[in-house]
Design an enzyme around this catalytic site. Structure first.
Site, PDB file in Angstrom:
ATOM      1  N   GLY A   1       0.789  -1.273   0.021  1.00  0.00           N
ATOM      2  CA  GLY A   1      -0.053  -0.159   0.137  1.00  0.00           C
ATOM      3  C   GLY A   1       0.750   1.288   0.002  1.00  0.00           C
TER       4      GLY A   1
ATOM      5  N   GLN B   1      -7.656  -0.285   3.016  1.00  0.00           N
ATOM      6  CA  GLN B   1      -8.634  -0.923   4.278  1.00  0.00           C
ATOM      7  C   GLN B   1      -9.888  -1.229   3.458  1.00  0.00           C
ATOM      8  OE1 GLN B   1      -8.172  -1.607   7.406  1.00  0.00           O
ATOM      9  NE2 GLN B   1      -6.221  -0.780   7.452  1.00  0.00           N
TER      10      GLN B   1
ATOM     11  N   THR C   1      12.283  -7.978 -11.094  1.00  0.00           N
ATOM     12  CA  THR C   1      11.824  -9.196 -11.204  1.00  0.00           C
ATOM     13  C   THR C   1      10.457  -9.439 -10.469  1.00  0.00           C
ATOM     14  OG1 THR C   1      14.014 -10.095 -11.766  1.00  0.00           O
ATOM     15  CG2 THR C   1      12.412 -11.654 -11.015  1.00  0.00           C
TER      16      THR C   1
ATOM     17  N   SER D   1      -3.336  -3.558  -0.810  1.00  0.00           N
ATOM     18  CA  SER D   1      -2.281  -4.261  -0.230  1.00  0.00           C
ATOM     19  C   SER D   1      -2.618  -5.657   0.407  1.00  0.00           C
ATOM     20  CB  SER D   1      -1.691  -3.345   0.896  1.00  0.00           C
ATOM     21  OG  SER D   1      -0.866  -3.919   1.600  1.00  0.00           O
ATOM     22  N   GLY D   2      -1.884  -6.738  -0.008  1.00  0.00           N
ATOM     23  CA  GLY D   2      -2.133  -7.899  -0.028  1.00  0.00           C
ATOM     24  C   GLY D   2      -2.419  -8.301   1.591  1.00  0.00           C
TER      25      GLY D   2
ATOM     26  N   CYS E   1       3.648   7.005  18.456  1.00  0.00           N
ATOM     27  CA  CYS E   1       4.938   7.301  19.417  1.00  0.00           C
ATOM     28  C   CYS E   1       5.656   8.138  18.837  1.00  0.00           C
ATOM     29  CB  CYS E   1       5.476   5.940  20.110  1.00  0.00           C
ATOM     30  SG  CYS E   1       6.292   6.422  21.532  1.00  0.00           S
TER      31      CYS E   1
ATOM     32  N   ASN F   1      -8.356   4.013   7.986  1.00  0.00           N
ATOM     33  CA  ASN F   1      -7.830   3.019   8.658  1.00  0.00           C
ATOM     34  C   ASN F   1      -8.001   2.827  10.151  1.00  0.00           C
ATOM     35  OD1 ASN F   1      -5.931   5.018   7.643  1.00  0.00           O
ATOM     36  ND2 ASN F   1      -4.426   4.082   9.292  1.00  0.00           N
TER      37      ASN F   1
HETATM   38  C1  LIG Z   1      -1.847  -0.203   6.004  1.00  0.00           C
HETATM   39  C2  LIG Z   1      -1.962   0.688   5.297  1.00  0.00           C
HETATM   40  C3  LIG Z   1      -1.460   1.319   4.129  1.00  0.00           C
HETATM   41  C4  LIG Z   1      -0.001   0.671   3.936  1.00  0.00           C
HETATM   42  O1  LIG Z   1       0.103  -0.406   3.381  1.00  0.00           O
HETATM   43  P1  LIG Z   1       1.391  -1.284   3.425  1.00  0.00           P
HETATM   44  O2  LIG Z   1       1.309  -2.424   2.658  1.00  0.00           O
HETATM   45  O3  LIG Z   1       1.406  -1.843   5.029  1.00  0.00           O
HETATM   46  O4  LIG Z   1       2.557  -0.346   2.879  1.00  0.00           O
HETATM   47  C5  LIG Z   1      -1.633   2.365   3.239  1.00  0.00           C
HETATM   48  N1  LIG Z   1      -2.763   2.874   3.509  1.00  0.00           N
HETATM   49  C6  LIG Z   1      -3.967   2.469   4.552  1.00  0.00           C
HETATM   50  C7  LIG Z   1      -5.389   3.243   4.580  1.00  0.00           C
HETATM   51  C8  LIG Z   1      -3.497   1.520   5.308  1.00  0.00           C
HETATM   52  O5  LIG Z   1      -4.430   0.770   6.244  1.00  0.00           O
END
Ligand SMILES: *Cc1c(COP(=O)(O)O)cnc(C)c1O
Length: 396
Positions: free
Chosen positions: A75, A183, A241, A203-204, A329, A155
């Site tokens: 993501g 999300q 790759t 994102s997977g 943090c 998120n």
């Molecule tokens: C988790 C998240 C990302 C980042 O994705 P990654 O695969 O961890 O780099 C970006 N945007 C949102 C809204 C997310 O919840």
């Protein structure tokens, strides 16, 4: 944590468990079919086909064409690519970008980077539920606006944004529209044409797939530059790759998730609503953050007055419960999240936040146990809080 202790995992917005079927689908691509998809011999054709099959699955899951799907490392990369490359490609038209104050840091920090490069960014406010105001978006649009980037769903607080209306506005003004759907993807239905989305990040590991793999959808005709320079992979736009096992895993995870999307959402919503209902009615001085109904099916985000989210998390952890808080943090100090501040929570309330995000594996027994633990822990923490003591005394 000891082996025999069962973990109740309610942090699925942070990451998810990779499904066993997904791992199984990936394994042969490490050991048996390890060929490079770019090679010419038959053997590597198996890898090449696996990549193209996954691309097909992802494309059809959002109503796109396979050649509009570009694999990335997740993501964050998708967000970086969409925003930086669009800014670069369209800067002759203008240097103004519109986003919101509640975006993920992958979007916010990319926009801040572009500001240092001379771009101008408008960060839209949101209302008390975390929804952007369309009127404000309309007013923010200028002749030199080249990109609108607004997330599909938040998120932290789970709020869904009015994506279709934003897409319509972007289209009317011929402005590119990117959405961070990390999300939302495979959790709620998405159709890129219906919502006039030009670019979409996914994102997977947020959909029971592997970590380190994701995709960026880029609509045909969008002028966007290569993000990683090198070989000719991904139609010369993202060299390197291919992460074949990851791509296969992402494809499998998306296939499974899309097939069960409706039932899964219904099940999660039922449990989520039970969780919300019980917490709000049984724990006093508590609020739900995010939109009461227009929210992700698996998200419940609370703010408890008079307590520190961090203490709550630690005590929940001792009870075997994984959750997360809105605090990040930063340089040794615990700052409340930018999202909670953007919805107008005062600092002291924003500090006491707890995000619980469910999966299809979550059970009613778990939810009821968690509610019991929250009640017990919040009561305990408040009993030690001078603020709470003062509040109670004043009330009498
Ligand atoms: C988790 C998240 C990302 C980042 O994705 P990654 O695969 O961890 O780099 C970006 N945007 C949102 C809204 C997310 O919840």
């Amino acid at each position: 944590m000891s082996d025999d202790k069962k973990v109740i995992y309610l942090d699925n917005a942070a990451t998810t468990r990779t499904k066993p079927e997904v791992v199984e689908a990936m394994l042969p691509f490490f050991t048996e079919y390890y060929g490079n998809p770019s090679s010419v011999y038959d053997f590597s054709g198996i890898s090449k086909k696996a990549v193209s099959d996954a691309r097909q699955i992802l494309a059809s899951s959002i109503g796109a064409k396979p050649q509009e799907i570009y694999f990335t490392a997740g993501g964050s990369e998708s967000d970086n690519w969409a925003i930086k490359a669009a800014a670069e490609a369209y800067q002759k038209k203008g240097r103004h970008i519109i986003t919101s104050k509640i975006e993920h840091h992958a979007v916010l920090h990319t926009c801040q980077y572009l500001e240092r490069q001379g771009f101008e960014v408008t960060y839209l406010d949101v209302d008390e539920n975390g929804v952007i105001k369309l009127e404000e978006l309309k007013r923010a649009i200028r002749p030199d606006t080249i990109l609108i980037s607004i997330m599909f769903a938040n998120n932290e607080i789970g709020t869904m944004e009015p994506i279709k209306e934003i897409g319509q506005l972007a289209k009317e003004h011929q402005i590119l529209f990117h959405t961070d759907a990390v999300q939302a993807y495979a959790h709620v239905p998405i159709d890129v044409d219906e919502c006039h989305i030009d670019m979409l990040s996914a994102s997977g590991h947020k959909l029971s797939g592997p970590k380190g793999i994701g995709f960026l959808y880029i609509r045909t005709g969008v002028k966007i530059l290569s993000f990683i320079h090198g070989g000719a992979q991904e139609r010369k736009r993202r060299a390197g790759t291919e992460n074949v096992p990851g791509i296969v895993g992402l494809g499998k995870a998306a296939e499974l998730a899309m097939a069960t999307l409706k039932e899964r959402a219904e099940k999660e919503k039922g449990l989520r609503d039970r969780l919300i209902r019980r917490v709000l009615s049984e724990v006093p001085y508590t609020r739900l953050n995010g939109h009461p109904t227009d929210r992700l099916p698996n998200n419940a985000d609370f703010a408890f007055q008079f307590i520190e989210g961090e203490s709550l998390l630690i005590m929940l952890d001792m009870a075997g419960i994984c959750g997360s808080s809105g605090s990040a943090c930063t340089s040794g100090s615990l700052d409340p999240s930018h999202v909670l501040l953007a919805i107008g929570l005062p600092h002291e309330i924003a500090h006491g936040s707890l995000r619980l995000t469910l999966s299809e594996e979550t059970t009613m027994e778990e939810i009821d146990y968690v509610v019991g633990e929250i009640k017990r822990i919040v009561e305990r923490l408040r009993s030690m809080s001078p603020l709470y003591e003062d509040f109670v005394k004043q009330g009498r």
